[in-house]
Design a protein around this motif. Structure first.
Motif, short mmCIF file in Angstrom:
data_model
loop_
_atom_site.label_atom_id
_atom_site.label_comp_id
_atom_site.label_asym_id
_atom_site.label_seq_id
_atom_site.Cartn_x
_atom_site.Cartn_y
_atom_site.Cartn_z
N GLY A 275 -8.16 -7.99 -4.64
CA GLY A 275 -8.92 -6.97 -4.55
C GLY A 275 -7.50 -6.16 -4.68
O GLY A 275 -6.48 -6.01 -4.72
N ILE A 276 -8.18 -5.03 -5.78
CA ILE A 276 -6.44 -3.53 -6.38
C ILE A 276 -7.36 -2.32 -6.07
O ILE A 276 -8.35 -2.17 -6.42
CB ILE A 276 -6.67 -4.38 -7.53
CG1 ILE A 276 -6.22 -5.76 -7.89
CG2 ILE A 276 -5.19 -3.14 -8.16
CD1 ILE A 276 -4.33 -5.91 -6.94
N GLN A 277 -6.57 -1.70 -5.16
CA GLN A 277 -6.87 -0.68 -5.00
C GLN A 277 -5.77 0.01 -5.26
O GLN A 277 -4.52 0.48 -4.27
CB GLN A 277 -7.85 -0.23 -4.24
CG GLN A 277 -8.24 1.32 -3.78
CD GLN A 277 -8.71 1.46 -2.19
OE1 GLN A 277 -9.65 0.11 -1.69
NE2 GLN A 277 -9.17 2.84 -1.42
N ILE A 278 -6.65 0.93 -6.27
CA ILE A 278 -4.59 2.66 -6.31
C ILE A 278 -5.08 3.92 -5.90
O ILE A 278 -6.53 4.07 -6.02
CB ILE A 278 -4.82 2.44 -7.47
CG1 ILE A 278 -4.14 0.79 -8.22
CG2 ILE A 278 -3.41 3.82 -7.58
CD1 ILE A 278 -3.69 0.90 -9.35
N ASP A 279 -4.63 4.38 -4.85
CA ASP A 279 -4.82 5.73 -4.06
C ASP A 279 -3.85 6.49 -4.72
O ASP A 279 -2.50 6.95 -4.35
CB ASP A 279 -5.13 5.80 -2.97
CG ASP A 279 -5.84 4.58 -2.38
OD1 ASP A 279 -7.37 5.05 -2.48
OD2 ASP A 279 -6.76 4.13 -1.62
N LEU A 280 -4.24 8.40 -4.77
CA LEU A 280 -3.07 8.48 -4.61
C LEU A 280 -2.93 9.57 -3.48
O LEU A 280 -4.12 9.50 -2.82
CB LEU A 280 -3.64 10.37 -5.40
CG LEU A 280 -3.02 11.30 -5.80
CD1 LEU A 280 -1.17 11.16 -6.82
CD2 LEU A 280 -2.97 12.66 -6.64
N GLN B 209 -0.18 4.65 -3.68
CA GLN B 209 -0.83 3.24 -2.71
C GLN B 209 -1.24 2.45 -3.41
O GLN B 209 -2.77 3.01 -3.58
CB GLN B 209 -1.46 3.87 -1.37
CG GLN B 209 -0.56 2.85 -0.35
CD GLN B 209 -1.11 3.00 1.20
OE1 GLN B 209 -0.54 3.71 1.83
NE2 GLN B 209 -2.70 2.78 0.98
N LEU B 210 -0.80 1.16 -3.58
CA LEU B 210 -1.77 0.51 -4.57
C LEU B 210 -1.80 -1.05 -3.31
O LEU B 210 -0.71 -1.71 -2.74
CB LEU B 210 -0.56 -0.47 -5.58
CG LEU B 210 -0.68 -2.14 -5.85
CD1 LEU B 210 -2.38 -2.25 -6.49
CD2 LEU B 210 0.10 -2.34 -6.70
N THR B 211 -3.12 -0.94 -2.93
CA THR B 211 -3.15 -2.05 -2.24
C THR B 211 -3.93 -2.49 -2.56
O THR B 211 -4.80 -3.61 -3.60
CB THR B 211 -4.75 -1.57 -1.19
OG1 THR B 211 -4.13 -0.16 -0.43
CG2 THR B 211 -5.22 -2.31 -0.44
N VAL B 212 -2.77 -4.78 -2.67
CA VAL B 212 -3.90 -5.56 -3.22
C VAL B 212 -4.44 -6.46 -1.86
O VAL B 212 -3.72 -6.92 -0.99
CB VAL B 212 -2.47 -6.52 -3.75
CG1 VAL B 212 -2.72 -7.39 -4.20
CG2 VAL B 212 -1.64 -5.18 -4.29
N GLY C 103 -4.50 5.81 4.59
CA GLY C 103 -2.67 6.33 3.81
C GLY C 103 -2.18 6.20 4.95
O GLY C 103 -1.99 6.03 5.98
N PRO C 104 -1.28 6.82 4.31
CA PRO C 104 0.02 6.93 5.45
C PRO C 104 0.24 8.30 6.57
O PRO C 104 0.90 8.26 6.55
CB PRO C 104 1.74 7.25 4.62
CG PRO C 104 1.17 7.64 3.39
CD PRO C 104 -0.19 6.76 2.92
N ALA C 105 -0.90 8.82 5.99
CA ALA C 105 -0.54 10.31 6.47
C ALA C 105 -1.46 10.37 7.50
O ALA C 105 -2.51 10.15 7.99
CB ALA C 105 -0.35 11.54 6.31
#
Length: 435
Positions: free
Chosen positions: A324-329, A209-212, A76-78
Protein backbone atom coordinates in the motif's frame (compact mmCIF):
# COMPACT_ATOMS: atom_id res chain seq x y z
CA UNK A 1 14.46 68.07 24.43
CA UNK A 2 16.23 66.24 21.58
CA UNK A 3 19.48 66.11 23.59
CA UNK A 4 17.59 64.87 26.66
CA UNK A 5 16.02 62.04 24.66
CA UNK A 6 19.34 61.13 23.03
CA UNK A 7 20.85 60.83 26.52
CA UNK A 8 18.07 58.46 27.55
CA UNK A 9 18.61 56.37 24.43
CA UNK A 10 22.35 56.25 25.08
CA UNK A 11 21.72 55.18 28.67
CA UNK A 12 19.41 52.43 27.46
CA UNK A 13 22.03 51.17 25.03
CA UNK A 14 24.47 50.82 27.92
CA UNK A 15 21.81 49.21 30.12
CA UNK A 16 21.30 46.43 27.59
CA UNK A 17 24.87 45.22 28.01
CA UNK A 18 24.73 45.56 31.79
CA UNK A 19 21.47 43.61 32.11
CA UNK A 20 22.36 40.51 30.10
CA UNK A 21 23.54 38.48 33.09
CA UNK A 22 20.60 39.61 35.23
CA UNK A 23 18.17 38.31 32.62
CA UNK A 24 19.87 35.00 31.79
CA UNK A 25 17.36 33.07 33.93
CA UNK A 26 14.63 34.19 31.54
CA UNK A 27 16.65 32.98 28.56
CA UNK A 28 17.27 29.69 30.37
CA UNK A 29 13.54 29.31 30.95
CA UNK A 30 12.90 29.60 27.21
CA UNK A 31 15.54 27.01 26.33
CA UNK A 32 14.22 24.59 28.98
CA UNK A 33 10.79 24.32 27.34
CA UNK A 34 10.90 21.72 24.58
CA UNK A 35 9.14 23.34 21.63
CA UNK A 36 10.68 21.05 19.04
CA UNK A 37 8.75 20.36 15.87
CA UNK A 38 7.91 17.66 15.27
CA UNK A 39 5.80 17.14 17.27
CA UNK A 40 5.22 20.64 18.71
CA UNK A 41 3.83 19.77 22.13
CA UNK A 42 5.45 22.60 24.08
CA UNK A 43 3.72 25.63 22.59
CA UNK A 44 1.24 26.12 25.43
CA UNK A 45 3.94 26.09 28.10
CA UNK A 46 6.07 28.51 26.12
CA UNK A 47 3.19 30.94 25.64
CA UNK A 48 2.55 30.84 29.41
CA UNK A 49 6.19 31.72 30.09
CA UNK A 50 6.21 34.60 27.62
CA UNK A 51 2.92 35.99 28.88
CA UNK A 52 4.43 36.17 32.37
CA UNK A 53 7.61 37.83 31.11
CA UNK A 54 5.75 40.45 29.06
CA UNK A 55 3.09 41.39 31.61
CA UNK A 56 5.45 43.63 33.66
CA UNK A 57 6.11 45.59 30.45
CA UNK A 58 2.36 46.33 30.16
CA UNK A 59 1.74 43.99 27.24
CA UNK A 60 -1.70 42.50 26.86
CA UNK A 61 -1.35 38.93 25.64
CA UNK A 62 -3.81 36.83 23.69
CA UNK A 63 -3.43 33.15 22.88
CA UNK A 64 -4.53 32.30 19.35
CA UNK A 65 -4.93 28.60 18.63
CA UNK A 66 -4.73 27.30 15.07
CA UNK A 67 -7.73 24.98 14.51
CA UNK A 68 -6.72 21.33 14.40
CA UNK A 69 -8.53 20.79 11.12
CA UNK A 70 -5.99 23.04 9.38
CA UNK A 71 -2.79 21.28 10.48
CA UNK A 72 -3.57 17.77 11.65
CA UNK A 73 -2.73 14.85 9.34
CA UNK A 74 -3.73 11.38 10.59
CA UNK A 75 -0.50 9.51 11.19
CA UNK A 76 1.49 12.70 10.59
CA UNK A 77 4.31 14.07 12.75
CA UNK A 78 2.45 16.95 14.45
CA UNK A 79 0.47 16.73 17.67
CA UNK A 80 -0.50 19.04 20.51
CA UNK A 81 -2.31 22.37 20.62
CA UNK A 82 -0.94 25.06 18.27
CA UNK A 83 -0.84 28.04 20.66
CA UNK A 84 0.39 31.36 19.25
CA UNK A 85 0.87 34.37 21.50
CA UNK A 86 0.06 37.88 20.28
CA UNK A 87 1.25 40.51 22.77
CA UNK A 88 0.27 44.14 22.20
CA UNK A 89 0.76 47.47 23.91
CA UNK A 90 -1.54 49.95 22.23
CA UNK A 91 -0.96 53.69 22.73
CA UNK A 92 -2.21 54.94 19.37
CA UNK A 93 1.17 54.91 17.64
CA UNK A 94 1.86 53.02 14.40
CA UNK A 95 2.29 49.30 14.95
CA UNK A 96 5.52 47.42 14.34
CA UNK A 97 5.21 43.65 14.49
CA UNK A 98 8.12 41.69 15.94
CA UNK A 99 8.00 38.11 14.71
CA UNK A 100 9.53 34.95 16.17
CA UNK A 101 8.87 31.28 15.57
CA UNK A 102 9.00 29.52 18.89
CA UNK A 103 9.53 26.00 17.53
CA UNK A 104 12.94 24.43 17.16
CA UNK A 105 14.13 21.38 15.27
CA UNK A 106 14.28 18.17 17.35
CA UNK A 107 17.38 17.24 19.32
CA UNK A 108 19.77 15.23 17.17
CA UNK A 109 22.65 12.93 18.19
CA UNK A 110 25.93 14.74 18.71
CA UNK A 111 25.10 17.14 21.52
CA UNK A 112 27.73 17.21 24.26
CA UNK A 113 25.95 19.82 26.36
CA UNK A 114 22.34 19.45 27.52
CA UNK A 115 20.33 20.90 24.61
CA UNK A 116 17.42 21.85 26.90
CA UNK A 117 19.55 23.77 29.38
CA UNK A 118 21.22 27.10 28.74
CA UNK A 119 24.98 26.62 29.04
CA UNK A 120 27.06 29.77 29.41
CA UNK A 121 30.73 29.42 28.53
CA UNK A 122 32.47 32.77 28.46
CA UNK A 123 30.53 34.84 25.95
CA UNK A 124 28.89 31.84 24.26
CA UNK A 125 25.29 30.78 24.99
CA UNK A 126 24.55 27.13 24.12
CA UNK A 127 21.14 25.48 23.88
CA UNK A 128 18.52 24.25 21.43
CA UNK A 129 17.04 27.38 19.85
CA UNK A 130 19.71 29.69 21.27
CA UNK A 131 20.25 31.25 17.83
CA UNK A 132 17.14 30.04 15.99
CA UNK A 133 15.39 31.78 17.48
CA UNK A 134 14.81 32.03 21.23
CA UNK A 135 17.90 34.20 21.55
CA UNK A 136 16.15 36.86 19.45
CA UNK A 137 13.25 36.86 21.93
CA UNK A 138 15.78 37.33 24.72
CA UNK A 139 17.34 40.25 22.81
CA UNK A 140 13.90 41.84 22.42
CA UNK A 141 13.21 41.58 26.13
CA UNK A 142 16.53 43.29 26.85
CA UNK A 143 15.62 46.12 24.45
CA UNK A 144 12.11 46.65 25.82
CA UNK A 145 13.25 46.53 29.44
CA UNK A 146 16.04 49.03 28.78
CA UNK A 147 13.58 51.37 27.08
CA UNK A 148 11.28 51.16 30.10
CA UNK A 149 14.08 51.59 32.63
CA UNK A 150 15.59 54.63 30.90
CA UNK A 151 12.35 56.28 29.77
CA UNK A 152 12.98 56.00 26.02
CA UNK A 153 10.00 57.15 23.97
CA UNK A 154 9.05 54.75 21.19
CA UNK A 155 7.93 55.65 17.68
CA UNK A 156 6.00 52.40 17.34
CA UNK A 157 3.68 50.28 19.42
CA UNK A 158 5.39 46.87 19.38
CA UNK A 159 3.25 43.82 18.62
CA UNK A 160 5.07 40.61 19.54
CA UNK A 161 4.11 37.62 17.40
CA UNK A 162 5.28 34.36 18.96
CA UNK A 163 4.29 31.77 16.40
CA UNK A 164 4.15 28.03 15.83
CA UNK A 165 5.21 25.50 13.21
CA UNK A 166 7.76 27.36 11.10
CA UNK A 167 10.10 24.39 11.16
CA UNK A 168 8.22 22.44 8.50
CA UNK A 169 4.62 22.56 9.71
CA UNK A 170 1.59 22.30 7.48
CA UNK A 171 -0.10 25.48 8.71
CA UNK A 172 2.30 27.94 10.40
CA UNK A 173 0.84 30.19 13.06
CA UNK A 174 1.80 33.41 11.25
CA UNK A 175 -0.18 32.24 8.23
CA UNK A 176 -3.27 31.80 10.38
CA UNK A 177 -2.82 35.22 12.00
CA UNK A 178 -2.48 36.84 8.57
CA UNK A 179 -5.54 35.08 7.19
CA UNK A 180 -7.54 36.10 10.25
CA UNK A 181 -6.60 39.76 9.77
CA UNK A 182 -4.62 39.85 13.02
CA UNK A 183 -1.55 41.62 11.58
CA UNK A 184 -1.05 45.33 11.13
CA UNK A 185 1.71 47.80 10.37
CA UNK A 186 4.93 46.25 9.12
CA UNK A 187 7.01 43.42 10.57
CA UNK A 188 10.53 42.79 11.75
CA UNK A 189 11.22 39.09 11.16
CA UNK A 190 14.04 37.78 13.34
CA UNK A 191 14.45 34.50 11.49
CA UNK A 192 17.56 35.81 9.75
CA UNK A 193 21.25 36.25 10.28
CA UNK A 194 23.59 38.58 12.13
CA UNK A 195 24.87 39.88 8.81
CA UNK A 196 24.57 43.13 6.81
CA UNK A 197 21.99 41.57 4.55
CA UNK A 198 19.20 43.05 2.48
CA UNK A 199 16.62 40.31 2.04
CA UNK A 200 15.82 39.42 -1.57
CA UNK A 201 13.41 36.58 -0.77
CA UNK A 202 13.81 32.83 -0.44
CA UNK A 203 12.80 29.37 -1.59
CA UNK A 204 9.72 27.43 -0.59
CA UNK A 205 9.67 23.98 0.96
CA UNK A 206 7.16 21.16 1.26
CA UNK A 207 7.39 17.91 3.17
CA UNK A 208 5.66 14.72 2.00
CA UNK A 209 5.17 11.73 4.26
CA UNK A 210 5.35 8.53 2.23
CA UNK A 211 3.76 5.57 4.01
CA UNK A 212 4.45 2.11 2.60
CA UNK A 213 2.38 -0.70 4.11
CA UNK A 214 2.82 -4.43 3.80
CA UNK A 215 1.57 -7.14 6.13
CA UNK A 216 3.17 -8.31 9.35
CA UNK A 217 3.80 -12.03 9.69
CA UNK A 218 6.22 -14.23 11.59
CA UNK A 219 9.66 -13.67 10.06
CA UNK A 220 10.08 -17.41 9.62
CA UNK A 221 7.06 -17.40 7.32
CA UNK A 222 8.09 -14.36 5.36
CA UNK A 223 9.70 -16.29 2.51
CA UNK A 224 6.54 -18.13 1.64
CA UNK A 225 4.30 -16.91 -1.15
CA UNK A 226 1.24 -15.04 0.08
CA UNK A 227 2.35 -14.78 3.69
CA UNK A 228 2.95 -11.03 3.65
CA UNK A 229 4.90 -8.19 2.09
CA UNK A 230 8.03 -6.71 3.63
CA UNK A 231 7.43 -2.95 3.73
CA UNK A 232 11.12 -2.12 4.20
CA UNK A 233 12.32 -4.20 1.27
CA UNK A 234 9.44 -2.94 -0.83
CA UNK A 235 10.48 0.64 -0.10
CA UNK A 236 13.98 0.24 -1.52
CA UNK A 237 13.04 0.68 -5.21
CA UNK A 238 11.07 3.79 -4.29
CA UNK A 239 14.09 5.26 -2.51
CA UNK A 240 16.29 4.49 -5.52
CA UNK A 241 13.84 6.30 -7.80
CA UNK A 242 13.81 9.30 -5.46
CA UNK A 243 17.60 9.39 -5.42
CA UNK A 244 17.60 9.50 -9.22
CA UNK A 245 15.15 12.39 -9.09
CA UNK A 246 17.31 14.09 -6.44
CA UNK A 247 20.22 14.24 -8.87
CA UNK A 248 17.96 15.64 -11.59
CA UNK A 249 16.56 18.34 -9.29
CA UNK A 250 20.06 19.35 -8.17
CA UNK A 251 20.98 20.24 -11.78
CA UNK A 252 18.48 23.10 -11.82
CA UNK A 253 19.30 26.58 -10.61
CA UNK A 254 17.50 29.71 -9.51
CA UNK A 255 17.99 33.29 -10.64
CA UNK A 256 17.68 34.40 -7.00
CA UNK A 257 20.92 36.10 -5.92
CA UNK A 258 22.93 33.68 -3.75
CA UNK A 259 24.61 34.67 -0.46
CA UNK A 260 28.17 35.99 -0.73
CA UNK A 261 29.52 32.84 0.94
CA UNK A 262 27.77 30.58 -1.60
CA UNK A 263 29.97 28.58 -3.98
CA UNK A 264 27.52 28.87 -6.87
CA UNK A 265 23.91 29.54 -7.81
CA UNK A 266 21.08 28.57 -5.50
CA UNK A 267 19.65 25.19 -6.47
CA UNK A 268 16.48 23.27 -5.61
CA UNK A 269 16.91 20.25 -3.37
CA UNK A 270 15.21 16.94 -2.74
CA UNK A 271 16.14 15.31 0.56
CA UNK A 272 15.17 12.06 2.24
CA UNK A 273 14.88 13.59 5.71
CA UNK A 274 13.60 10.76 7.91
CA UNK A 275 12.72 7.10 7.71
CA UNK A 276 11.11 4.85 10.29
CA UNK A 277 9.76 1.31 10.13
CA UNK A 278 9.89 -2.19 11.44
CA UNK A 279 9.60 -3.60 14.93
CA UNK A 280 11.72 -6.69 15.59
CA UNK A 281 13.85 -9.34 13.95
CA UNK A 282 11.13 -11.90 14.40
CA UNK A 283 8.50 -10.02 12.41
CA UNK A 284 8.19 -8.98 8.78
CA UNK A 285 7.85 -5.16 8.87
CA UNK A 286 4.36 -3.98 8.02
CA UNK A 287 4.95 -0.24 7.65
CA UNK A 288 7.62 2.26 6.71
CA UNK A 289 7.30 6.04 6.83
CA UNK A 290 9.65 8.20 4.77
CA UNK A 291 9.79 12.00 5.04
CA UNK A 292 10.61 13.62 1.71
CA UNK A 293 11.64 17.28 1.81
CA UNK A 294 11.64 19.35 -1.37
CA UNK A 295 13.02 22.89 -1.45
CA UNK A 296 11.71 24.62 -4.52
CA UNK A 297 12.89 27.80 -6.21
CA UNK A 298 10.54 30.74 -6.86
CA UNK A 299 10.67 29.81 -10.56
CA UNK A 300 9.21 26.36 -9.82
CA UNK A 301 5.64 25.49 -8.87
CA UNK A 302 4.63 23.39 -5.91
CA UNK A 303 2.16 21.45 -8.04
CA UNK A 304 4.78 20.45 -10.62
CA UNK A 305 7.42 19.62 -8.00
CA UNK A 306 5.02 17.41 -6.06
CA UNK A 307 3.75 15.72 -9.24
CA UNK A 308 7.23 14.61 -10.30
CA UNK A 309 7.89 13.12 -6.86
CA UNK A 310 4.64 11.17 -6.97
CA UNK A 311 5.39 10.03 -10.53
CA UNK A 312 8.81 8.74 -9.46
CA UNK A 313 7.29 6.83 -6.54
CA UNK A 314 4.46 5.23 -8.49
CA UNK A 315 6.74 4.49 -11.43
CA UNK A 316 8.98 2.41 -9.17
CA UNK A 317 6.21 0.15 -7.84
CA UNK A 318 6.16 -3.29 -9.50
CA UNK A 319 2.84 -4.03 -11.17
CA UNK A 320 2.33 -7.17 -9.06
CA UNK A 321 3.11 -5.46 -5.76
CA UNK A 322 0.63 -5.77 -2.93
CA UNK A 323 2.20 -2.90 -1.01
CA UNK A 324 0.00 0.00 0.00
CA UNK A 325 1.25 3.49 -0.86
CA UNK A 326 0.02 6.71 0.73
CA UNK A 327 1.49 10.20 0.23
CA UNK A 328 0.48 12.99 2.61
CA UNK A 329 1.48 16.65 2.65
CA UNK A 330 2.64 17.32 6.22
CA UNK A 331 4.45 20.67 5.83
CA UNK A 332 4.55 23.55 3.39
CA UNK A 333 6.10 27.02 3.21
CA UNK A 334 5.66 28.90 -0.07
CA UNK A 335 8.49 31.06 -1.50
CA UNK A 336 8.86 34.60 -0.21
CA UNK A 337 9.26 37.23 -2.90
CA UNK A 338 11.49 40.29 -2.54
CA UNK A 339 9.99 42.00 0.55
CA UNK A 340 11.46 45.46 -0.09
CA UNK A 341 9.59 48.46 1.31
CA UNK A 342 9.87 51.97 2.76
CA UNK A 343 11.03 50.95 6.24
CA UNK A 344 14.26 49.30 5.10
CA UNK A 345 16.54 52.40 5.26
CA UNK A 346 15.67 52.89 8.93
CA UNK A 347 16.22 49.21 9.77
CA UNK A 348 19.55 49.29 7.93
CA UNK A 349 20.64 52.25 10.02
CA UNK A 350 19.44 50.52 13.20
CA UNK A 351 21.46 47.41 12.33
CA UNK A 352 24.47 49.62 11.75
CA UNK A 353 23.90 51.19 15.16
CA UNK A 354 23.78 47.81 16.89
CA UNK A 355 26.35 45.77 14.97
CA UNK A 356 28.66 48.54 13.75
CA UNK A 357 28.08 47.90 10.03
CA UNK A 358 29.00 50.45 7.39
CA UNK A 359 26.62 51.29 4.52
CA UNK A 360 28.97 49.65 2.04
CA UNK A 361 28.86 46.40 4.03
CA UNK A 362 25.27 45.67 3.03
CA UNK A 363 24.40 43.40 0.14
CA UNK A 364 21.15 42.01 -1.20
CA UNK A 365 20.71 38.26 -1.54
CA UNK A 366 18.23 35.44 -1.25
CA UNK A 367 18.51 31.97 0.21
CA UNK A 368 17.54 28.35 -0.28
CA UNK A 369 16.39 28.45 3.34
CA UNK A 370 12.68 29.10 3.72
CA UNK A 371 10.28 31.36 5.58
CA UNK A 372 6.64 31.25 6.61
CA UNK A 373 6.28 34.85 5.38
CA UNK A 374 5.52 33.69 1.88
CA UNK A 375 2.11 32.84 3.31
CA UNK A 376 1.80 36.35 4.76
CA UNK A 377 2.55 37.89 1.37
CA UNK A 378 0.10 35.51 -0.26
CA UNK A 379 -2.77 36.86 1.87
CA UNK A 380 -2.12 40.38 0.57
CA UNK A 381 -2.12 41.74 4.13
CA UNK A 382 1.41 43.05 3.69
CA UNK A 383 4.35 42.60 1.36
CA UNK A 384 7.17 44.39 3.19
CA UNK A 385 9.08 42.35 5.75
CA UNK A 386 12.36 43.38 7.39
CA UNK A 387 14.86 40.67 8.30
CA UNK A 388 17.38 40.31 11.10
CA UNK A 389 18.51 37.72 13.59
CA UNK A 390 21.36 35.89 15.26
CA UNK A 391 22.32 33.29 12.68
CA UNK A 392 25.95 32.89 11.65
CA UNK A 393 27.64 30.01 9.79
CA UNK A 394 29.41 29.05 13.00
CA UNK A 395 26.23 29.12 15.14
CA UNK A 396 25.38 25.46 14.40
CA UNK A 397 21.74 26.26 13.69
CA UNK A 398 19.76 23.01 13.22
CA UNK A 399 22.83 21.12 14.45
CA UNK A 400 24.30 19.85 17.73
CA UNK A 401 25.84 22.52 19.96
CA UNK A 402 23.71 25.38 18.61
CA UNK A 403 24.77 28.65 20.19
CA UNK A 404 24.88 32.41 19.95
CA UNK A 405 27.09 34.98 21.61
CA UNK A 406 26.71 37.73 24.18
CA UNK A 407 28.02 40.23 21.64
CA UNK A 408 25.41 39.33 19.03
CA UNK A 409 22.54 39.33 21.53
CA UNK A 410 23.55 42.80 22.73
CA UNK A 411 24.01 44.05 19.15
CA UNK A 412 20.58 42.78 18.08
CA UNK A 413 18.93 44.22 21.20
CA UNK A 414 20.49 47.61 20.48
CA UNK A 415 19.34 47.40 16.86
CA UNK A 416 15.77 46.67 17.98
CA UNK A 417 15.81 49.48 20.52
CA UNK A 418 17.18 51.96 17.98
CA UNK A 419 14.56 51.00 15.41
CA UNK A 420 11.69 51.41 17.86
CA UNK A 421 12.98 54.62 19.50
CA UNK A 422 11.27 57.80 18.32
CA UNK A 423 14.42 59.90 18.43
CA UNK A 424 16.57 57.54 16.38
CA UNK A 425 16.81 58.65 12.73
CA UNK A 426 13.40 60.40 12.87
CA UNK A 427 13.80 61.52 9.27
CA UNK A 428 13.59 57.85 8.25
CA UNK A 429 10.27 57.05 9.92
CA UNK A 430 7.94 56.65 6.91
CA UNK A 431 4.78 57.14 8.95
CA UNK A 432 5.81 60.68 9.91
CA UNK A 433 7.73 61.74 6.80
CA UNK A 434 5.27 60.64 4.10
CA UNK A 435 2.97 63.42 2.93
Amino acid sequence: MRQYTQTRLSEAMLAIARDVDVALDDFAGMIAIDTSFPPGKGYGAFSDLMQNLLEPLDFVSEKVVVPEVLWHVPGGPACGERVNLVATRETGKPVCGLYYHVDTVPVTPGWVRDPLALTVEGDDFYGLGAADMKGTIFATLLALRAARKCGVDLAYDPMLLLCTDEEGGLYPGIRYLAEQGRLSGHILNFNGSAAPRIWAGCFGIFNLQLTVTGRAVHAGEGNRTGTGNNAIEGTLPLLAALMDLKAEVAERQSALTPPPHSKGPLRPQLTLSAINGGTAGGQVPAEVKVLISRRYAPEESYEDARAEIEAAIHGAIPSQSELGIQIDLVGHLVPTSDPEGPHWPRWQQALSQGFGYRPEDFGKWGAASCSDFGWVQKTGVMHEVLLGGLGRPESCIHSPEEHTTRQDVVALARSILAYLASDFAPEKIPETTTV
